[in-house]
Design an enzyme around this catalytic site. Structure first.
Site: not given
Ligand code: NDP
Length: 455
Positions: A81, A279, A295, A393
């Site tokens: 936009e 918005k 996300d 705008h």
């Molecule tokens: P991930 O599954 O990628 O988990 C986070 C990763 O970051 C883990 O592998 C973790 O490692 C790693 N990590 C590295 N450094 C750090 C740190 N400092 N703190 C925390 N984690 C760290 O992502 P999320 O669990 O965050 O989920 C996000 C995704 O889920 C997005 O893509 C979203 O679109 C999707 N999603 C959204 C939904 C919703 O909003 N309703 C529903 C389902 C999915 P380790 O494993 O070693 O801990």
């Protein structure tokens, strides 16, 4: 230290802007190639989602002048936009004159929900679950050992009764899982996700303990998934705008301040206005969320659910008379974002966006995002309170209309200027202007009285 004031940045060519960033933020050749060439390869895209046939580009601009908690930020904003980036930068400059944004973030606690159905005695089930709080939290942590090692992990358990087992359910409203004399609970597992958005993490936790929770409740497990109403993970941001930073050629600072406060009051009283007010906030919030690979649907869902938390849809930000007569703005909203995980590191453009921001942690990024939301909101209210939003705008919108009409290169500016001068930014007008300019340029130069420069 990054200085987010870059006067006349908008006057530079795209290549000159890259050079400016190279010097200012230490971008390397690969970063500049990412900026110049579009960030996402088809190969990477094909690994991100299903049925890929292409990638879809959007403009990435920089929000300037941002100062949050005494630190400067150059803010990547991805948005289609016109005027969103310019307006946010402009408002950030006014806020900067008042000392910048002051922000704070809750700990990064996400909520995993475990639905329990056909619970024979909801009160007894609640007691049974809460009395095992410590061992249940341990079981949650066992499912996410690396997060626990990083300092995160399960923090608390709450039980909410959605349908008491004593409720009389009309037979016409029969829903599987709420049989007569059976109730429904939602168990909330509160998990500190550190720098991750945390959706997958808390879903893992919910899966791990759902069976045990159902057994304790004497019911059956239903859904197991995060809640996007992340009201334990909120950010609050505040700003003070001095009157001199509000005044325009036509309006005094007091007049603009009072107009913004009146516009805020309108949104507080009327959900129809609150939706448009919010918005304006989300113009800034979404642009940074998208640029950093987060996300944005999750952030949007959380924002609007929070805005309606007491049963009535309200503005996420409010504007009031501040100390010494300045304009004071405050915004509070859930912030479901991460700086690791998801696509934040898989998408080269998102990686670079985080680098431009100084590689913040999730809480810091959330505070910057909320500040951009408040700035976007201020710019919209300020324009509405003064000459109305159309004027500023529309001159930017005119460029999109000129391009839609088929104008390219220098013709975009020329057609847009004529549209703005006419005060008529319609596509058919743009098509007519473009046709006239093209016809004129096909006529011999002498017909315009133009003399060709010597060869
Ligand atoms: P991930 O599954 O990628 O988990 C986070 C990763 O970051 C883990 O592998 C973790 O490692 C790693 N990590 C590295 N450094 C750090 C740190 N400092 N703190 C925390 N984690 C760290 O992502 P999320 O669990 O965050 O989920 C996000 C995704 O889920 C997005 O893509 C979203 O679109 C999707 N999603 C959204 C939904 C919703 O909003 N309703 C529903 C389902 C999915 P380790 O494993 O070693 O801990």
């Amino acid at each position: 230290m990054t200085i987010s004031r870059i006067p006349r940045f908008y006057k530079l060519s795209v290549e000159e802007r890259h050079l400016e960033l190279r010097g200012r933020l230490g971008l390397d050749d690969e970063d500049v190639r990412t900026l110049a060439g579009g960030a996402l390869s088809i190969d990477a895209a094909n690994n991100m989602i299903e049925n890929v046939i292409s990638t879809h580009a959007l403009p990435l601009g920089l929000g300037l002048n941002f100062r949050v908690n005494d630190r400067d930020y150059i803010v990547p904003m991805c948005v289609e936009e016109p005027s969103v980036v310019a307006a946010a930068s402009n408002a950030a400059k006014s806020v900067r004159d008042g000392g910048g944004f002051t922000a704070e973030a809750d700990p990064p606690i996400m909520i995993a929900q475990v639905q329990l159905v056909n619970v024979p005695d909801t009160e007894a089930a609640t007691e049974a679950i809460l009395s095992r709080r410590a061992s249940l939290l341990e079981a949650c942590d066992e499912a996410i050992p690396s997060l626990v090692r990083r300092g995160g992990g399960a923090r608390d358990i709450e039980v909410r009764t959605l349908v008491p087992s004593t409720a009389r359910v009309p037979s016409t409203e029969h829903v599987p899982g709420t049989e007569q004399g059976r109730g429904m609970l939602a168990v909330h597992l509160l998990v500190d996700c550190q720098d991750a958005m945390g959706a997958n993490m808390v879903n893992t936790v919910a899966e791990a303990v759902a069976g045990r929770l159902a057994a304790l409740a004497g019911g059956e497990p239903g859904l197991r998934i995060l809640s996007n109403l992340a009201d334990r993970r909120r950010v609050r941001v505040r700003c003070l705008v001095p009157l001199h930073a509000l005044e325009t050629k036509e309006f005094s600072g007091e007049r603009v301040r009072d107009g913004v406060i009146a516009a805020s009051r309108f949104a507080e009283l009327d959900p129809y206005r609150a939706a448009t007010h919010n918005k304006g906030v989300m113009n800034g919030v979404d642009a940074v969320t998208l640029a950093t690979g987060n996300d944005w649907r999750g952030v949007e869902a959380g924002a609007h659910a929070y805005a309606a938390r007491d049963g009535r849809y309200r503005p996420l930000s409010i504007w009031r008379l501040g100390p010494g007569g300045v304009l004071q703005g405050e915004l509070e909203m859930p912030m479901v974002i991460g700086t690791v995980g998801g696509t934040t590191r898989a998408h080269p453009g998102a990686r670079l966006a985080l680098k431009l921001l100084g590689n913040p942690g999730a809480s810091e990024l959330g505070m910057v995002i909320a500040s951009v939301g408040l700035a976007s909101n201020l710019s919209a209210l300020r324009a509405l309170a003064c000459e109305g939003i159309q004027r500023g705008h529309m001159s930017l919108h005119a460029r999109s209309v000129a391009m839609t009409a088929g104008a390219t290169g220098a013709l975009v500016e020329q057609v847009a200027r004529e549209l703005s001068e006419l005060g008529d930014v319609r596509l058919e007008r743009a098509v007519a202007i473009l046709a006239r300019i093209e016809a004129e340029s096909r006529r011999p130069a002498a017909a315009h009285g133009i003399v060709a420069p010597p060869a």
